[in-house]
Design an enzyme around this catalytic site. Structure first.
Site, short mmCIF file in Angstrom:
data_model
loop_
_atom_site.label_atom_id
_atom_site.label_comp_id
_atom_site.label_asym_id
_atom_site.label_seq_id
_atom_site.Cartn_x
_atom_site.Cartn_y
_atom_site.Cartn_z
N MET A 342 49.18 -19.00 -86.58
CA MET A 342 49.26 -17.54 -86.63
C MET A 342 50.64 -17.07 -87.04
O MET A 342 50.78 -16.17 -87.86
CB MET A 342 48.86 -16.95 -85.28
CG MET A 342 47.40 -17.09 -84.93
SD MET A 342 46.30 -16.35 -86.17
CE MET A 342 46.77 -14.62 -86.08
N ASP A 361 61.13 -21.15 -83.82
CA ASP A 361 60.33 -21.95 -82.90
C ASP A 361 61.29 -22.76 -82.05
O ASP A 361 62.52 -22.63 -82.17
CB ASP A 361 59.33 -22.84 -83.64
CG ASP A 361 58.04 -23.05 -82.83
OD1 ASP A 361 58.17 -23.39 -81.63
OD2 ASP A 361 56.94 -22.86 -83.37
N VAL A 419 51.81 -19.85 -77.87
CA VAL A 419 50.52 -20.21 -77.29
C VAL A 419 50.15 -19.23 -76.19
O VAL A 419 51.01 -18.59 -75.58
CB VAL A 419 50.53 -21.65 -76.75
CG1 VAL A 419 50.74 -22.64 -77.88
CG2 VAL A 419 51.60 -21.83 -75.69
N GLU A 420 48.84 -19.13 -75.90
CA GLU A 420 48.31 -18.13 -74.99
C GLU A 420 48.52 -18.51 -73.52
O GLU A 420 47.55 -18.81 -72.80
CB GLU A 420 46.83 -17.90 -75.27
CG GLU A 420 46.55 -17.24 -76.60
CD GLU A 420 46.86 -15.74 -76.61
OE1 GLU A 420 45.96 -14.95 -76.31
OE2 GLU A 420 48.02 -15.38 -76.88
N SER A 447 45.71 -12.52 -78.15
CA SER A 447 44.34 -12.10 -78.45
C SER A 447 43.60 -11.62 -77.21
O SER A 447 42.51 -11.06 -77.33
CB SER A 447 43.56 -13.26 -79.08
OG SER A 447 43.52 -14.36 -78.20
N HIS A 468 47.91 -7.36 -82.81
CA HIS A 468 47.02 -8.52 -82.81
C HIS A 468 46.40 -8.73 -84.18
O HIS A 468 45.50 -8.00 -84.60
CB HIS A 468 45.92 -8.34 -81.76
CG HIS A 468 44.92 -9.45 -81.75
ND1 HIS A 468 43.58 -9.24 -81.51
CD2 HIS A 468 45.06 -10.78 -81.98
CE1 HIS A 468 42.94 -10.39 -81.58
NE2 HIS A 468 43.81 -11.34 -81.87
N GLU A 480 44.64 -5.08 -84.53
CA GLU A 480 44.58 -4.23 -83.35
C GLU A 480 46.01 -3.91 -82.90
O GLU A 480 46.82 -4.81 -82.70
CB GLU A 480 43.84 -4.94 -82.21
CG GLU A 480 42.37 -5.12 -82.46
CD GLU A 480 41.68 -5.90 -81.35
OE1 GLU A 480 40.61 -5.47 -80.89
OE2 GLU A 480 42.21 -6.95 -80.93
N ASN A 518 37.56 -8.80 -79.24
CA ASN A 518 37.18 -9.95 -78.40
C ASN A 518 36.42 -9.50 -77.14
O ASN A 518 35.58 -10.24 -76.63
CB ASN A 518 38.41 -10.76 -78.01
CG ASN A 518 38.88 -11.64 -79.16
OD1 ASN A 518 38.09 -12.04 -80.00
ND2 ASN A 518 40.16 -11.94 -79.20
#
Length: 729
Positions: A342, A361, A419-420, A447, A468, A480, A518
């Site tokens: 992403m 990163d 990461v989520e 997300s 998003h 979004e 979602n």
């Protein structure tokens, strides 16, 4: 492509005084060449409506009544538009069929007058030349276009549920041959100038500044009056009766397979284009008119035209309650934190639009992988002719890789794409909060996680917002913009403007688990998982929803997203909405068996190279019962679609978005929800709110409580209301 060594000499122009601003300006040169320049006042675009067509007709009266006029050049004064096509309002809900018929007949008549002029006619094209704009060009003897990136040529009418009816379905097959013409018309294609030249849609490419002079030279040399067309024999053979019938049968089979009969426009366009070749131009134009009048009354056309207007609205919204037109300064530089799929996708898209991007990163290895991903996206774009080599190199030059801390004071927006994991994201935002300048927006690409909770990790929660993007970034138009509890309205406005600056389509959503897309999509995917667990076949579940109009079956979509990602998002929503959502156990069991979906080569389907995916023959071992094995496809469809509709209504009920339009727009653009159906709420209106509530109540009464209709649906059924005024129930 023609190369002219010196700038074109200035053309002396003469024009009659006009009593009022005109959409078409007429000039006559000393050589008696009439130049008609489309330039709609107070507008960035030229469109064809009744007034403009009548104005063009009046100019043709002048031309045919003046024996001294030797040729006509049609061009545009707009910086990036030749003619964008018809005024789409003519096809919107409420447009009278007889008025549409009159407009089509008027356009056909005027363009026919151009085509039968006894003097050379040249279309000098720069910018978007689409729909009726290209049909004007088709009526001319000769077409010259600029190779500029803004120049796009095509007939995208079928994407609006209609067909080219001002001569496009008639003249293009005669110009370039039936196979190539159908490739353009049936898919509603828009092509770049080089591709248009290759197809034969234009005769020549000339830099914009030389267009008029090049047209003048072709006229004076006689080329424009009698252009040499390539492959005339091949075109004649492909348009012959036997060949066209074979092409027709093959194309029809392909269309039915692709559209499953839901989109009548491509099939009707195929019929008109093929039948029209066997008769006169006049007969073919009558076929166009009849088909247009029929298609304009279909639900598919109404839904697709409505989607067009929603897209146009998204390009203009301000993100504020008053839709203020106050200017927001364009973003110059952003930083993307996280160089994964992403993050790299966001970085590439932004850099391609002239924005400097600091890509960060945790270490140099991860950054290098991210830069490689960006490079691959540019290389893929080069292969598809999306970028020129110079544009790709310039885009890469705007990427600044960084494995360490980087000053953020000059950064307009920081986009976190890690990461989520809430804990990790909070740590990142604490550091960003300390390093960012006072005007820097801190955005997250999460997300499903709470933007408001994330904002509380900072000392300035008012500048935290969700932006998003959907995967893959370079293909998905929707973004979004998530408003946290304490997000400053000005930050929202700036975020919305940034999304529009990127050429994406924003929808503003209040913070809630899963946000809009979602939130509505996951109950559907979860239900598909439960149906499979309880005995329904993978093929039946996915084929049911393909027949409904979804671009992909739900189980195949879970594979594409990744079993692990789907489980994570499902778990996040299930924690919040435990009374009606629970993650299917099959997802965890598949993960334990090392099945990750497409990225692992195996999930509900098996993926092998470029071959079509096939259902895993051993997948049934994950089923736990056979209670759903006997559900027919209508029952399977209702199980999945009802839950989407119910959740969509809840989003409106909870005021996560401002209108039913926002819900439907988000679902069509974010998930591909059957565009011809208009979105879940428009579908609910057509299904019938009362019928929907009754059927959901019946399912709930059998112990399936997740189907209990929300309060809004029940109240609407009681009051006999619809989501859209005037909708049939």
């Amino acid at each position: 492509m023609t190369t002219l060594e010196a700038p074109a000499p200035k053309v002396e122009l003469k024009t009659p005084p006009e009593a009022k601003p005109q959409s078409i300006v007429r000039y006559v040169t000393d050589e008696q060449i009439c130049i008609l320049t489309f330039d709609k006042p107070n507008s960035s675009a030229n469109v064809l409506n009744k007034a403009t067509l009548q104005e063009l007709d009046n100019h043709l009266d002048f031309i045919t009544g003046n024996d001294q006029i030797k040729a006509v050049i049609i061009t545009s004064a707009k910086p990036s538009i030749f003619i964008a096509g018809a005024d789409i309002k003519a096809f919107a809900d409420g447009a009278a069929p007889e008025q549409l018929g009159e407009l089509i007949e008027l356009g056909q008549s005027v363009f026919n007058r151009i085509s039968i002029l006894q003097i050379p006619t040249v279309a000098a094209i720069h910018g978007a030349c689409l729909c009726g704009g290209y049909e004007v060009a088709l009526a001319c003897n000769y077409r010259i276009a600029s190779p500029d990136k803004s120049t796009k040529i095509g007939l995208p009418e079928t994407q609006l549920g209609i067909l080219p009816a001002w001569g496009g379905s008639t003249r293009l097959p005669r110009l370039i041959g039936l196979p190539k013409a159908l490739d353009i018309i049936l898919a509603g294609k828009t092509v770049a100038p080089k591709q248009a030249l290759k197809y034969g849609m234009v005769d020549e490419l000339v830099p914009r500044e030389y267009l008029i002079e090049a047209a003048r030279k072709r006229i004076l040399s006689g080329v424009a009056a009698h252009p040499k067309r390539k492959n005339r024999l091949l075109i004649s053979l492909s348009n012959s009766g036997a060949a066209s019938e074979l092409i027709y049968r093959r194309a029809k089979g392909t269309l039915i397979s692709k559209t499953r009969g839901h989109y009548p426009a491509p099939l009707k366009a195929l019929d008109v284009a093929v039948r029209g070749l066997s008769g006169s131009i006049e007969r073919s134009l009558n076929l166009e008119l009849e088909a247009m009048e029929e298609l304009a009354q279909t639900e598919a056309c109404r839904s697709l035209v409505r989607l067009f207007f929603l897209q146009e609205r998204a390009k203009k919204i301000s993100g504020g309650k008053d839709d203020s037109s106050e200017q927001v300064r364009p973003v110059q530089k952003i930083s993307v934190i996280g160089a994964g799929v992403m993050g790299a996708g966001i970085a590439q898209w932004a850099s391609a639009r002239g924005i400097g991007v600091v890509l960060r990163d945790i270490n140099s290895e991860q950054v290098a992988k991210g830069v490689a991903s960006v490079s691959k996206l540019y290389n893929d774009g080069l292969k598809r002719h999306v970028f020129t080599p110079v544009e790709a190199r310039s885009g890469m030059d705007r990427i600044y890789p960084s494995a360490g801390e980087f000053p953020l004071s000059g950064i307009d927006i920081v986009i976190e794409a890690a990461v989520e994991k809430m804990g990790l994201k909070k740590d990142i935002f604490r550091k960003l909060d300390a390093a960012a300048g006072p005007k820097t927006i801190l955005a997250t690409n999460t997300s499903a996680l709470s933007v408001s909770e994330l904002a509380e990790a900072t000392t300035h929660p008012e500048r935290v917002v969700g932006i998003h993007f959907f995967n893959p970034v370079h293909r998905m138009q929707l973004v979004e913009v998530i408003v946290g509890r304490r997000t400053d309205p000005e930050v929202v406005r700036r975020a919305v403007r940034f999304v529009q600056q990127l050429g994406k389509l924003p929808v503003v959503v209040q913070d809630s688990p899963g946000f809009l897309v979602n939130r509505i999509l996951m109950p559907y995917l979860i239900e598909a998982g439960h149906l499979f667990e309880s005995g329904a076949r993978v093929e039946d579940i996915d084929e049911t929803m393909l027949d409904f109009g979804m671009p992909m079956g739900p189980l195949r979509l879970i594979d594409e997203v990744g079993i692990d990602v789907a489980q994570h998002v499902a778990d996040t929503l299930a924690q919040k909405f435990s009374s009606r959502m629970d993650t299917p156990a099959v997802l965890n069991r598949m993960l334990e068996a090392k099945l990750l979906g497409r990225k692992g080569g195996r999930g509900f389907y098996i993926y092998s190279g470029k071959k079509d995916a096939v259902v895993d023959a051993e997948i049934d071992r994950f089923q736990r019962s056979k209670s759903s094995a006997n559900l027919n496809r209508e029952e399977l469809r209702n199980h999945m679609v009802f839950l989407m509709v119910n959740e969509a209504a809840r989003c409106l009920e909870e005021r996560l978005v401002g209108s039913a339009d926002d819900v439907d727009f988000g679902m069509i653009m974010g998930t591909g929800f059957a565009p011809f159906r208009g979105g879940p709420l428009r579908y609910a209106d057509r299904f019938g709110i009362s019928t929907l509530v009754n059927e959901m109540d019946q399912l709930a009464s059998r112990g399936e409580t997740r189907f209990a209709p929300c309060d809004l649906l029940k109240q609407m059924a009681q009051d006999k209301r619809t989501f859209y005024p005037g909708a049939h129930t």
